[in-house]
Design an enzyme around this catalytic site. Structure first.
Site, PDB file in Angstrom:
ATOM      1  N   LYS A  13      -8.901  12.554  -0.859  1.00 25.46           N
ATOM      2  CA  LYS A  13      -9.531  12.776   0.455  1.00 25.46           C
ATOM      3  C   LYS A  13      -9.164  14.157   1.008  1.00 25.46           C
ATOM      4  CE  LYS A  13      -7.377   9.227   2.313  1.00 25.46           C
ATOM      5  NZ  LYS A  13      -6.571   8.834   1.136  1.00 25.46           N
ATOM      6  N   ARG A  88      -8.024   3.569   9.608  1.00 23.99           N
ATOM      7  CA  ARG A  88      -7.340   2.877   8.522  1.00 23.99           C
ATOM      8  C   ARG A  88      -7.218   1.382   8.780  1.00 23.99           C
ATOM      9  NH1 ARG A  88      -4.289   7.399   6.298  1.00 23.99           N
ATOM     10  NH2 ARG A  88      -2.961   6.811   4.576  1.00 23.99           N
ATOM     11  N   ARG A 127       1.831  15.261  -6.863  1.00 33.65           N
ATOM     12  CA  ARG A 127       1.280  16.023  -5.723  1.00 33.65           C
ATOM     13  C   ARG A 127       2.337  16.915  -5.065  1.00 33.65           C
ATOM     14  NH1 ARG A 127      -1.950  13.073  -0.986  1.00 33.65           N
ATOM     15  NH2 ARG A 127      -0.148  11.688  -0.858  1.00 33.65           N
ATOM     16  N   ARG A 161       6.122  15.449  -0.502  1.00 27.61           N
ATOM     17  CA  ARG A 161       6.306  14.490   0.579  1.00 27.61           C
ATOM     18  C   ARG A 161       7.338  13.436   0.196  1.00 27.61           C
ATOM     19  NH1 ARG A 161       0.265  12.760   2.117  1.00 27.61           N
ATOM     20  NH2 ARG A 161       1.385  10.807   2.391  1.00 27.61           N
ATOM     21  N   ARG A 172       2.231   1.524   0.297  1.00 27.05           N
ATOM     22  CA  ARG A 172       1.048   2.188   0.849  1.00 27.05           C
ATOM     23  C   ARG A 172      -0.229   1.601   0.273  1.00 27.05           C
ATOM     24  NH1 ARG A 172       2.713   8.018  -0.659  1.00 27.05           N
ATOM     25  NH2 ARG A 172       0.677   8.636   0.156  1.00 27.05           N
TER      26      ARG A 172
HETATM   27  P1  ADP Z   1      -5.374  11.886  -0.531  1.00 29.12           P
HETATM   28  O1  ADP Z   1      -5.588  12.878   0.582  1.00 29.12           O
HETATM   29  O2  ADP Z   1      -6.544  10.965  -0.699  1.00 29.12           O
HETATM   30  O3  ADP Z   1      -4.087  11.144  -0.411  1.00 29.12           O
HETATM   31  P2  ADP Z   1      -5.076  14.285  -2.231  1.00 29.12           P
HETATM   32  O4  ADP Z   1      -6.336  15.031  -1.953  1.00 29.12           O
HETATM   33  O5  ADP Z   1      -3.835  14.774  -1.624  1.00 29.12           O
HETATM   34  O6  ADP Z   1      -5.305  12.713  -1.891  1.00 29.12           O
HETATM   35  O7  ADP Z   1      -4.918  14.208  -3.825  1.00 29.12           O
HETATM   36  C1  ADP Z   1      -3.761  13.630  -4.422  1.00 29.12           C
HETATM   37  C2  ADP Z   1      -3.302  14.507  -5.593  1.00 29.12           C
HETATM   38  O8  ADP Z   1      -4.260  14.423  -6.642  1.00 29.12           O
HETATM   39  C3  ADP Z   1      -3.153  15.985  -5.256  1.00 29.12           C
HETATM   40  O9  ADP Z   1      -2.039  16.504  -5.969  1.00 29.12           O
HETATM   41  C4  ADP Z   1      -4.462  16.608  -5.761  1.00 29.12           C
HETATM   42  O10 ADP Z   1      -4.278  17.951  -6.189  1.00 29.12           O
HETATM   43  C5  ADP Z   1      -4.827  15.705  -6.932  1.00 29.12           C
HETATM   44  N1  ADP Z   1      -6.277  15.496  -7.070  1.00 29.12           N
HETATM   45  C6  ADP Z   1      -7.219  15.425  -6.092  1.00 29.12           C
HETATM   46  N2  ADP Z   1      -8.436  15.183  -6.600  1.00 29.12           N
HETATM   47  C7  ADP Z   1      -8.273  15.073  -7.948  1.00 29.12           C
HETATM   48  C8  ADP Z   1      -9.175  14.832  -9.046  1.00 29.12           C
HETATM   49  N3  ADP Z   1     -10.490  14.625  -8.857  1.00 29.12           N
HETATM   50  N4  ADP Z   1      -8.664  14.792 -10.287  1.00 29.12           N
HETATM   51  C9  ADP Z   1      -7.327  14.989 -10.502  1.00 29.12           C
HETATM   52  N5  ADP Z   1      -6.429  15.225  -9.512  1.00 29.12           N
HETATM   53  C10 ADP Z   1      -6.895  15.275  -8.249  1.00 29.12           C
HETATM   54  P1  ADP Z   2      -2.325   9.336   1.966  1.00 27.57           P
HETATM   55  O1  ADP Z   2      -3.739   9.744   2.131  1.00 27.57           O
HETATM   56  O2  ADP Z   2      -1.674   9.939   0.793  1.00 27.57           O
HETATM   57  O3  ADP Z   2      -2.134   7.858   2.066  1.00 27.57           O
HETATM   58  P2  ADP Z   2      -1.714  10.280   4.679  1.00 27.57           P
HETATM   59  O4  ADP Z   2      -1.220  11.660   4.752  1.00 27.57           O
HETATM   60  O5  ADP Z   2      -3.114   9.995   5.096  1.00 27.57           O
HETATM   61  O6  ADP Z   2      -1.448   9.809   3.194  1.00 27.57           O
HETATM   62  O7  ADP Z   2      -0.768   9.315   5.521  1.00 27.57           O
HETATM   63  C1  ADP Z   2       0.624   9.322   5.374  1.00 27.57           C
HETATM   64  C2  ADP Z   2       1.231   8.245   6.250  1.00 27.57           C
HETATM   65  O8  ADP Z   2       0.935   8.527   7.628  1.00 27.57           O
HETATM   66  C3  ADP Z   2       0.693   6.832   6.023  1.00 27.57           C
HETATM   67  O9  ADP Z   2       1.367   6.166   4.966  1.00 27.57           O
HETATM   68  C4  ADP Z   2       0.962   6.186   7.386  1.00 27.57           C
HETATM   69  O10 ADP Z   2       2.329   5.860   7.546  1.00 27.57           O
HETATM   70  C5  ADP Z   2       0.662   7.323   8.347  1.00 27.57           C
HETATM   71  N1  ADP Z   2      -0.750   7.354   8.761  1.00 27.57           N
HETATM   72  C6  ADP Z   2      -1.670   8.329   8.506  1.00 27.57           C
HETATM   73  N2  ADP Z   2      -2.854   8.027   9.048  1.00 27.57           N
HETATM   74  C7  ADP Z   2      -2.708   6.828   9.645  1.00 27.57           C
HETATM   75  C8  ADP Z   2      -3.589   5.957  10.365  1.00 27.57           C
HETATM   76  N3  ADP Z   2      -4.874   6.269  10.573  1.00 27.57           N
HETATM   77  N4  ADP Z   2      -3.067   4.788  10.838  1.00 27.57           N
HETATM   78  C9  ADP Z   2      -1.785   4.452  10.651  1.00 27.57           C
HETATM   79  N5  ADP Z   2      -0.914   5.216   9.966  1.00 27.57           N
HETATM   80  C10 ADP Z   2      -1.361   6.390   9.474  1.00 27.57           C
END
Ligand code: ADP
Ligand code: ADP
Ligand code: ZN
Length: 215
Positions: A13, A88, A127, A161, A172
């Site tokens: 995302k 979420r 990541r 992170r 998560r």
């Molecule tokens: P999210 O915001 O949904 O938690 P991220 O965009 O941070 O996910 O992506 C998680 C990890 O996977 C990052 O290290 C990113 O560089 C990698 N990543 C994102 N999209 C892809 C993809 N299509 N294929 C392989 N790795 C990816």
């Molecule tokens: P990822 O996409 O990798 O799950 P985020 O960066 O979106 O991670 O979120 C990291 C953490 O921040 C979540 O595990 C949660 O604790 C908190 N968080 C983020 N967005 C929300 C939301 N909309 N509602 C509740 N908690 C959230």
């Protein structure tokens, strides 16, 4: 263009949101980033959120809804925004409906990125981000062009992170399936959901997102 990117932790995302910011000139509203900033600044919200985030649980709806509502009022959201990591829970989705209705706005698209659980583990465990500009990287899938130097800003400092470990990821993922996946039904019923395959290459997925936005 007002859209939501939905998907489990590690689905891509944030990566896709950042690319959309460049293509569409609208801001990325990442509640995760906003909460991490609050934690870093030791604000009241940050103090409440820190332990919850470290454990991989969801921060309370009240806190998150308030942050988003305030953010949506900023000038840079006038032409649209990309919600990344919000809503979420069903309660957050209802709160968002109300916020948008109050502002006379309507969502254009909700896009789900579908990724297998095993791939999520691999994506999360590799990541890291630039400590200066926040550009996202991956040990295997998205390395900087020059080893140890950020493509975007030239910084040589990176960070990982604390919640990006296999154990916290399990919590998560549970939170995603229990609290967030019902949103797929919610937005499908409203005719707003498009699901796309998030297993391909980053550029391929951007292309699929563009197709949805043009439709
Ligand atoms: P999210 O915001 O949904 O938690 P991220 O965009 O941070 O996910 O992506 C998680 C990890 O996977 C990052 O290290 C990113 O560089 C990698 N990543 C994102 N999209 C892809 C993809 N299509 N294929 C392989 N790795 C990816
Ligand atoms: P990822 O996409 O990798 O799950 P985020 O960066 O979106 O991670 O979120 C990291 C953490 O921040 C979540 O595990 C949660 O604790 C908190 N968080 C983020 N967005 C929300 C939301 N909309 N509602 C509740 N908690 C959230
Ligand atoms: Zn950088």
């Amino acid at each position: 263009m007002k859209l939501i990117l939905l998907g489990p932790p590690g689905a891509g995302k944030g990566t896709q949101a950042k690319l959309l910011v460049e293509r569409k000139s609208i801001p990325q509203l990442s509640t995760g980033d906003m909460l991490r900033e609050a934690v870093a600044n030791q604000t009241e919200v940050g103090k409440k959120a820190k332990a919850v985030m470290d454990a991989g649980n969801l921060v309370s709806d009240d806190i998150v809804n308030a942050i988003v509502s305030e953010r949506l009022d900023a000038d840079d959201c006038a032409n649209g925004f990309i919600l990344d990591g919000f809503p979420r829970t069903l309660e957050q989705a209802s709160a968002l409906e109300k916020m948008l209705a109050d502002k006379g706005l309507q969502l254009d698209h909700v896009i789900e990125l579908k990724v297998d659980d095993e791939a999520l583990v691999e994506r999360i465990s590799g990541r890291y981000t630039c400590a200066k500009c926040g550009e996202g990287y991956h040990d295997k899938f998205k390395k900087p062009e020059t080893d140890g130097v950020c493509d975007k800003c030239g910084s040589t400092e990176f960070k990982r992170r604390p919640d990006d470990n296999a154990e916290t990821l399990r919590t998560r993922l549970m939170a995603y399936y229990k609290e967030t996946s019902p949103l797929l039904g919610f937005y499908f019923a409203k005719g707003q959901l498009t699901s796309i395959d998030g297993m391909g290459e980053i550029a391929e997925i951007s292309g699929e997102i563009d197709k949805v936005l043009e439709s």
